[in-house]
Design an enzyme around this catalytic site. Structure first.
Site, PDB file in Angstrom:
ATOM      1  N   SER A 148      36.730  36.674  44.616  1.00  0.00           N
ATOM      2  CA  SER A 148      37.382  35.565  45.322  1.00  0.00           C
ATOM      3  C   SER A 148      38.186  36.076  46.507  1.00  0.00           C
ATOM      4  CB  SER A 148      38.360  34.840  44.397  1.00  0.00           C
ATOM      5  OG  SER A 148      37.692  34.275  43.325  1.00  0.00           O
ATOM      6  N   ASN A 189      39.125  29.742  50.202  1.00  0.00           N
ATOM      7  CA  ASN A 189      40.360  30.254  49.600  1.00  0.00           C
ATOM      8  C   ASN A 189      41.420  30.609  50.631  1.00  0.00           C
ATOM      9  OD1 ASN A 189      39.576  29.842  47.041  1.00  0.00           O
ATOM     10  ND2 ASN A 189      39.005  31.954  46.594  1.00  0.00           N
ATOM     11  N   HIS A 194      30.029  34.066  46.818  1.00  0.00           N
ATOM     12  CA  HIS A 194      31.226  33.468  46.228  1.00  0.00           C
ATOM     13  C   HIS A 194      30.931  32.045  45.789  1.00  0.00           C
ATOM     14  CE1 HIS A 194      35.606  32.016  46.565  1.00  0.00           C
ATOM     15  NE2 HIS A 194      35.408  32.589  45.403  1.00  0.00           N
ATOM     16  N   GLU A 240      29.632  30.757  49.319  1.00  0.00           N
ATOM     17  CA  GLU A 240      29.920  31.507  50.541  1.00  0.00           C
ATOM     18  C   GLU A 240      29.142  32.820  50.467  1.00  0.00           C
ATOM     19  OE1 GLU A 240      34.471  29.855  51.333  1.00  0.00           O
ATOM     20  OE2 GLU A 240      34.192  31.665  50.141  1.00  0.00           O
TER      21      GLU A 240
HETATM   22  N1  NAD Z   1      37.556  31.365  37.806  1.00  0.00           N
HETATM   23  C1  NAD Z   1      37.361  30.930  39.043  1.00  0.00           C
HETATM   24  O1  NAD Z   1      37.722  29.805  39.412  1.00  0.00           O
HETATM   25  C2  NAD Z   1      36.636  31.798  40.044  1.00  0.00           C
HETATM   26  C3  NAD Z   1      36.020  31.186  41.135  1.00  0.00           C
HETATM   27  C4  NAD Z   1      35.293  31.976  42.038  1.00  0.00           C
HETATM   28  C5  NAD Z   1      35.229  33.342  41.856  1.00  0.00           C
HETATM   29  N2  NAD Z   1      35.873  33.921  40.793  1.00  0.00           N
HETATM   30  C6  NAD Z   1      35.749  35.368  40.634  1.00  0.00           C
HETATM   31  O2  NAD Z   1      34.756  35.618  39.664  1.00  0.00           O
HETATM   32  C7  NAD Z   1      35.052  36.825  38.966  1.00  0.00           C
HETATM   33  C8  NAD Z   1      35.093  36.531  37.476  1.00  0.00           C
HETATM   34  O3  NAD Z   1      36.092  35.570  37.219  1.00  0.00           O
HETATM   35  P1  NAD Z   1      36.104  34.701  35.871  1.00  0.00           P
HETATM   36  O4  NAD Z   1      37.064  33.617  36.088  1.00  0.00           O
HETATM   37  O5  NAD Z   1      34.702  34.394  35.449  1.00  0.00           O
HETATM   38  O6  NAD Z   1      36.727  35.778  34.849  1.00  0.00           O
HETATM   39  P2  NAD Z   1      36.638  35.791  33.248  1.00  0.00           P
HETATM   40  O7  NAD Z   1      37.801  36.569  32.770  1.00  0.00           O
HETATM   41  O8  NAD Z   1      36.391  34.425  32.709  1.00  0.00           O
HETATM   42  O9  NAD Z   1      35.301  36.639  32.962  1.00  0.00           O
HETATM   43  C9  NAD Z   1      35.161  37.992  33.274  1.00  0.00           C
HETATM   44  C10 NAD Z   1      34.190  38.583  32.266  1.00  0.00           C
HETATM   45  O10 NAD Z   1      33.798  39.879  32.693  1.00  0.00           O
HETATM   46  C11 NAD Z   1      33.620  40.667  31.542  1.00  0.00           C
HETATM   47  N3  NAD Z   1      33.648  42.081  31.934  1.00  0.00           N
HETATM   48  C12 NAD Z   1      34.704  42.869  32.267  1.00  0.00           C
HETATM   49  N4  NAD Z   1      34.258  44.109  32.620  1.00  0.00           N
HETATM   50  C13 NAD Z   1      32.908  44.083  32.521  1.00  0.00           C
HETATM   51  C14 NAD Z   1      31.875  45.032  32.759  1.00  0.00           C
HETATM   52  N5  NAD Z   1      32.162  46.265  33.180  1.00  0.00           N
HETATM   53  N6  NAD Z   1      30.597  44.650  32.565  1.00  0.00           N
HETATM   54  C15 NAD Z   1      30.297  43.404  32.141  1.00  0.00           C
HETATM   55  N7  NAD Z   1      31.236  42.456  31.901  1.00  0.00           N
HETATM   56  C16 NAD Z   1      32.515  42.802  32.092  1.00  0.00           C
HETATM   57  C17 NAD Z   1      34.756  40.251  30.600  1.00  0.00           C
HETATM   58  O11 NAD Z   1      34.445  40.588  29.257  1.00  0.00           O
HETATM   59  C18 NAD Z   1      34.782  38.733  30.849  1.00  0.00           C
HETATM   60  O12 NAD Z   1      33.957  38.032  29.937  1.00  0.00           O
HETATM   61  C19 NAD Z   1      36.363  37.340  39.560  1.00  0.00           C
HETATM   62  O13 NAD Z   1      36.077  38.279  40.555  1.00  0.00           O
HETATM   63  C20 NAD Z   1      36.984  36.085  40.137  1.00  0.00           C
HETATM   64  O14 NAD Z   1      37.864  36.373  41.190  1.00  0.00           O
HETATM   65  C21 NAD Z   1      36.552  33.177  39.873  1.00  0.00           C
END
Ligand code: NAD
Length: 282
Positions: A119, A190, A140, A152
């Site tokens: 993000s 963002n 993104h 994005e």
């Molecule tokens: N939540 C949102 O609204 C949102 C929106 C857009 C982008 N993002 C981005 O997406 C990414 C993930 O966010 P999220 O909200 O899904 O997080 P989340 O915590 O829900 O999920 C992350 C997952 O990654 C797993 N993980 C950690 N290390 C790992 C590895 N080495 N290999 C495989 N899996 C691994 C964890 O076990 C977890 O299940 C981040 O970079 C975040 O900034 C989030």
């Protein structure tokens, strides 16, 4: 290049949604999680959402079964070796993402496209952990990924035109609305939304407004489809605080810094929908 097989690394909130988009678009998709239990949790999320789609008449039971049939799980990154596109959606931590990309760079074919769903981190800094940053782009997605159309497509100064084009075409083919942009802090949405949501939270205290009234004000006065407090609960307070800190570090504007109230909520574990409580109880 034509993308057939897709890998998704991390099957949390975003990764499960991205994997769902991929299988629904007809791609064989392999999801990598840290443990079998976490992987099965991701698969459960996809099953639940697809099941809801069947109940609401948006897809047939046969389509759901075919989509789920295209999905497989692994705990080994090396099982992503034959993917044409890998989308990373692990936690928003630069070092973790750099480790994942260095490993993906070793195990995948040199022409595979590697994308990060970060993000607020720099796609270029993540790409610099690979030997071939030309094939690294940002993709993104927005939460919930299967519902919100925007993706994005972030090109760094090193991204190849082919990689950007392949990511764009794949997203469009999966029914999304991709937009190409540069690797600038916060990209497009963002860069605007994070300081705006922080302003809303500061106004809660400054104007002494309850979260429900703030949401009432912004939905009825500004035409927002969802109020800022409900939106923050959906995003996850921890995800938003981390993204705010990253943006503040890069751009230095005070409005980018997370308000104290959000930092307290994060410390108390009031993370929004995913923890059962945030501004609202779930
Ligand atoms: N939540 C949102 O609204 C949102 C929106 C857009 C982008 N993002 C981005 O997406 C990414 C993930 O966010 P999220 O909200 O899904 O997080 P989340 O915590 O829900 O999920 C992350 C997952 O990654 C797993 N993980 C950690 N290390 C790992 C590895 N080495 N290999 C495989 N899996 C691994 C964890 O076990 C977890 O299940 C981040 O970079 C975040 O900034 C989030």
């Amino acid at each position: 290049m034509e993308i057939r097989k897709v890998g998704v690394v991390g099957l949390g909130t975003m990764g499960a949604g991205i994997a769902q988009i991929s299988v629904q678009a007809g791609h064989e998709t392999v999801g990598r999680e840290l443990t079998v239990e976490l992987g099965e949790r991701g698969r459960g999320t996809i099953e639940r959402y697809l099941g809801r789609g069947v109940e609401k008449g948006r897809l047939t039971a046969a389509d759901r079964d075919a989509a789920l049939g295209r999905f497989s799980l692994t705990t080994e990154l090396s099982d992503l070796a034959d993917c044409d596109l890998v989308i990373e959606a692990v936690l928003e931590e630069l070092e973790l993402k750099r480790e994942v990309f260095a490993e993906l760079d070793r195990v995948t074919r040199p022409d595979a496209v590697l994308a990060t769903n970060t993000s607020a981190l720099s796609v270029g800094e993540i790409a610099a952990a690979t030997q071939n940053p030309g094939r690294v782009v940002g993709m993104h997605f927005f939460n919930p990924a299967p519902v919100l159309p925007l993706v994005e497509i972030v090109g760094t100064p090193h991204s190849s035109e082919e990689a950007v084009r392949a990511a764009y075409d794949w997203a469009e083919g999966a029914g999304k609305q991709p937009v190409v942009c540069n690797d600038t802090p916060g990209f497009i949405v963002n860069r605007i939304l994070i300081p705006l949501l922080n302003d809303c939270v500061r106004a809660l205290d400054e104007a002494d407004v309850a979260p429900a009234d703030m949401d009432k004000a912004m939905t009825n006065g500004a035409g927002w489809p969802l109020g800022p407090c409900a939106l923050l609960d959906l995003i996850g307070i921890d995800v938003h605080v981390n993204a705010s800190e990253a943006l503040h570090d890069k751009l230095g504007e005070e409005r980018m810094a997370p308000p104290a109230r959000l930092v307290e909520m994060q410390q108390q574990g009031r993370l929004g929908r995913k923890s059962g409580a945030g501004f609202y109880e779930y």
